[in-house]
Design an enzyme around this catalytic site. Structure first.
Site, PDB file in Angstrom:
ATOM      1  CB  THR A  86      46.109 -48.879 -15.187  1.00 57.22           C
ATOM      2  OG1 THR A  86      47.131 -49.882 -15.276  1.00 57.22           O
ATOM      3  CG2 THR A  86      44.746 -49.506 -15.400  1.00 57.22           C
ATOM      4  CD  GLU A  91      42.367 -44.023 -24.798  1.00 55.91           C
ATOM      5  OE1 GLU A  91      43.218 -43.135 -24.721  1.00 55.91           O
ATOM      6  OE2 GLU A  91      41.365 -43.962 -25.542  1.00 55.91           O
ATOM      7  CG  PHE A 113      53.163 -56.849 -18.520  1.00 52.56           C
ATOM      8  CD1 PHE A 113      54.400 -56.434 -18.982  1.00 52.56           C
ATOM      9  CD2 PHE A 113      52.068 -56.057 -18.767  1.00 52.56           C
ATOM     10  CE1 PHE A 113      54.534 -55.251 -19.689  1.00 52.56           C
ATOM     11  CE2 PHE A 113      52.185 -54.873 -19.479  1.00 52.56           C
ATOM     12  CZ  PHE A 113      53.426 -54.468 -19.937  1.00 52.56           C
TER      13      PHE A 113
HETATM   14  C1  LIG Z   1      35.993 -43.858 -17.992  1.00 48.72           C
HETATM   15  C2  LIG Z   1      36.495 -45.135 -18.548  1.00 48.72           C
HETATM   16  C3  LIG Z   1      36.307 -45.390 -19.901  1.00 48.72           C
HETATM   17  C4  LIG Z   1      36.751 -46.588 -20.451  1.00 48.72           C
HETATM   18  N1  LIG Z   1      36.542 -46.800 -21.777  1.00 48.72           N
HETATM   19  C5  LIG Z   1      36.899 -47.980 -22.317  1.00 48.72           C
HETATM   20  C6  LIG Z   1      36.685 -48.252 -23.722  1.00 48.72           C
HETATM   21  O1  LIG Z   1      36.160 -47.402 -24.460  1.00 48.72           O
HETATM   22  N2  LIG Z   1      37.060 -49.452 -24.216  1.00 48.72           N
HETATM   23  C7  LIG Z   1      37.615 -50.408 -23.416  1.00 48.72           C
HETATM   24  O2  LIG Z   1      37.930 -51.493 -23.929  1.00 48.72           O
HETATM   25  N3  LIG Z   1      37.849 -50.173 -22.101  1.00 48.72           N
HETATM   26  C8  LIG Z   1      37.499 -48.993 -21.519  1.00 48.72           C
HETATM   27  N4  LIG Z   1      37.730 -48.773 -20.180  1.00 48.72           N
HETATM   28  C9  LIG Z   1      38.290 -49.854 -19.368  1.00 48.72           C
HETATM   29  C10 LIG Z   1      39.750 -49.636 -19.053  1.00 48.72           C
HETATM   30  O3  LIG Z   1      40.545 -49.907 -20.161  1.00 48.72           O
HETATM   31  C11 LIG Z   1      40.087 -50.534 -17.839  1.00 48.72           C
HETATM   32  O4  LIG Z   1      39.426 -50.001 -16.707  1.00 48.72           O
HETATM   33  C12 LIG Z   1      41.585 -50.598 -17.589  1.00 48.72           C
HETATM   34  O5  LIG Z   1      42.242 -51.265 -18.639  1.00 48.72           O
HETATM   35  C13 LIG Z   1      41.886 -51.343 -16.277  1.00 48.72           C
HETATM   36  O6  LIG Z   1      41.269 -52.580 -16.274  1.00 48.72           O
HETATM   37  P1  LIG Z   1      40.351 -52.977 -15.046  1.00 48.72           P
HETATM   38  O7  LIG Z   1      39.462 -51.821 -14.677  1.00 48.72           O
HETATM   39  O8  LIG Z   1      39.734 -54.282 -15.386  1.00 48.72           O
HETATM   40  O9  LIG Z   1      41.339 -53.133 -13.837  1.00 48.72           O
HETATM   41  P2  LIG Z   1      42.168 -54.434 -13.433  1.00 48.72           P
HETATM   42  O10 LIG Z   1      42.800 -55.039 -14.634  1.00 48.72           O
HETATM   43  O11 LIG Z   1      41.306 -55.312 -12.591  1.00 48.72           O
HETATM   44  O12 LIG Z   1      43.313 -53.796 -12.557  1.00 48.72           O
HETATM   45  C14 LIG Z   1      43.111 -53.352 -11.186  1.00 48.72           C
HETATM   46  C15 LIG Z   1      44.403 -52.705 -10.717  1.00 48.72           C
HETATM   47  O13 LIG Z   1      45.474 -53.664 -10.780  1.00 48.72           O
HETATM   48  C16 LIG Z   1      46.531 -53.148 -11.574  1.00 48.72           C
HETATM   49  N5  LIG Z   1      47.167 -54.220 -12.334  1.00 48.72           N
HETATM   50  C17 LIG Z   1      46.608 -55.086 -13.214  1.00 48.72           C
HETATM   51  N6  LIG Z   1      47.543 -55.895 -13.723  1.00 48.72           N
HETATM   52  C18 LIG Z   1      48.726 -55.546 -13.169  1.00 48.72           C
HETATM   53  C19 LIG Z   1      50.058 -55.993 -13.320  1.00 48.72           C
HETATM   54  N7  LIG Z   1      50.417 -56.981 -14.170  1.00 48.72           N
HETATM   55  N8  LIG Z   1      51.006 -55.395 -12.591  1.00 48.72           N
HETATM   56  C20 LIG Z   1      50.704 -54.383 -11.770  1.00 48.72           C
HETATM   57  N9  LIG Z   1      49.467 -53.898 -11.579  1.00 48.72           N
HETATM   58  C21 LIG Z   1      48.489 -54.458 -12.286  1.00 48.72           C
HETATM   59  C22 LIG Z   1      45.872 -52.123 -12.509  1.00 48.72           C
HETATM   60  O14 LIG Z   1      46.807 -51.168 -12.957  1.00 48.72           O
HETATM   61  C23 LIG Z   1      44.834 -51.513 -11.588  1.00 48.72           C
HETATM   62  O15 LIG Z   1      45.415 -50.534 -10.767  1.00 48.72           O
HETATM   63  C24 LIG Z   1      37.347 -47.558 -19.623  1.00 48.72           C
HETATM   64  C25 LIG Z   1      37.559 -47.282 -18.258  1.00 48.72           C
HETATM   65  C26 LIG Z   1      37.157 -46.084 -17.726  1.00 48.72           C
HETATM   66  C27 LIG Z   1      37.425 -45.809 -16.261  1.00 48.72           C
END
Ligand SMILES: Cc1cc2nc3c(=O)[nH]c(=O)nc-3n(C[C@H](O)[C@H](O)[C@H](O)COP(=O)(O)OP(=O)(O)OC[C@H]3O[C@@H](n4cnc5c(N)ncnc54)[C@H](O)[C@@H]3O)c2cc1C
Length: 136
Positions: free
Chosen positions: A107, A105, A125
């Site tokens: 990061t 929801e 972003f």
């Molecule tokens: C327990 C759990 C439950 C979840 N439940 C749901 C759900 O119900 N529905 C759903 O849709 N998703 C869900 N998610 C997914 C969650 O929304 C994503 O994990 C989250 O949005 C981060 O995306 P990602 O894991 O692809 O990381 P990435 O987007 O690959 O990011 C990796 C890292 O890079 C950073 N980063 C990315 N872009 C930027 C930027 N522009 N500037 C600086 N830093 C950046 C991120 O903050 C992170 O630290 C869940 C995740 C978890 C862990």
């Protein structure tokens, strides 16, 4: 309280862990963090109720609270030493519960950027270099 009992029962160097100054300082830091997190959450509720909630404010709250919660659970893990990473003790569970909250929801990083956009009026972003058209 779980920590209180553990730190009073566990003895090292002839004294309960609760008697050491560094242990006490960590406990106070944890307590201060917990109170501050509750207050920020309370403030967000008040802003919402008064119709003054903004995306930047809620993102600031989410980012800051999850960051402080991580710090707090790390301190708790340090207080328990090796037992802090065993599943028999509750700290390891708290770690597992907190890591998803730090990420889903929004990061920590993205919530920080949403808050910063509201403060500065500039969205970062997307790296600036990728948004500019080449003149070549
Ligand atoms: C327990 C759990 C439950 C979840 N439940 C749901 C759900 O119900 N529905 C759903 O849709 N998703 C869900 N998610 C997914 C969650 O929304 C994503 O994990 C989250 O949005 C981060 O995306 P990602 O894991 O692809 O990381 P990435 O987007 O690959 O990011 C990796 C890292 O890079 C950073 N980063 C990315 N872009 C930027 C930027 N522009 N500037 C600086 N830093 C950046 C991120 O903050 C992170 O630290 C869940 C995740 C978890 C862990």
């Amino acid at each position: 309280m779980y920590y209180k009992r553990y730190l009073k029962e566990r003895k090292q160097f002839g004294a309960p862990l609760a008697a050491f100054q560094i242990t006490q300082q960590k406990l106070v830091q944890m307590m201060g963090n917990i109170q501050a997190m509750i207050l920020v959450g309370w403030r967000l509720c008040k802003l919402y109720e008064s119709g003054k909630m903004t995306a930047g404010r809620v993102s600031l709250g989410k980012a800051w609270i999850t960051s402080k919660a991580r710090e707090t659970v790390s301190l708790g893990r340090e207080l328990l030493g090796g037992n802090g990473i065993l599943t028999d003790f509750l700290v390891a569970k708290a770690f597992c519960d907190l890591e998803p909250i730090h990420t889903y929801e929004g990061t920590y990083e993205i919530n920080s950027l949403v808050a910063a956009r509201e403060i500065t009026g500039i969205s970062s972003f997307k790296p600036a270099a990728l948004t500019q058209r080449s003149r070549m």
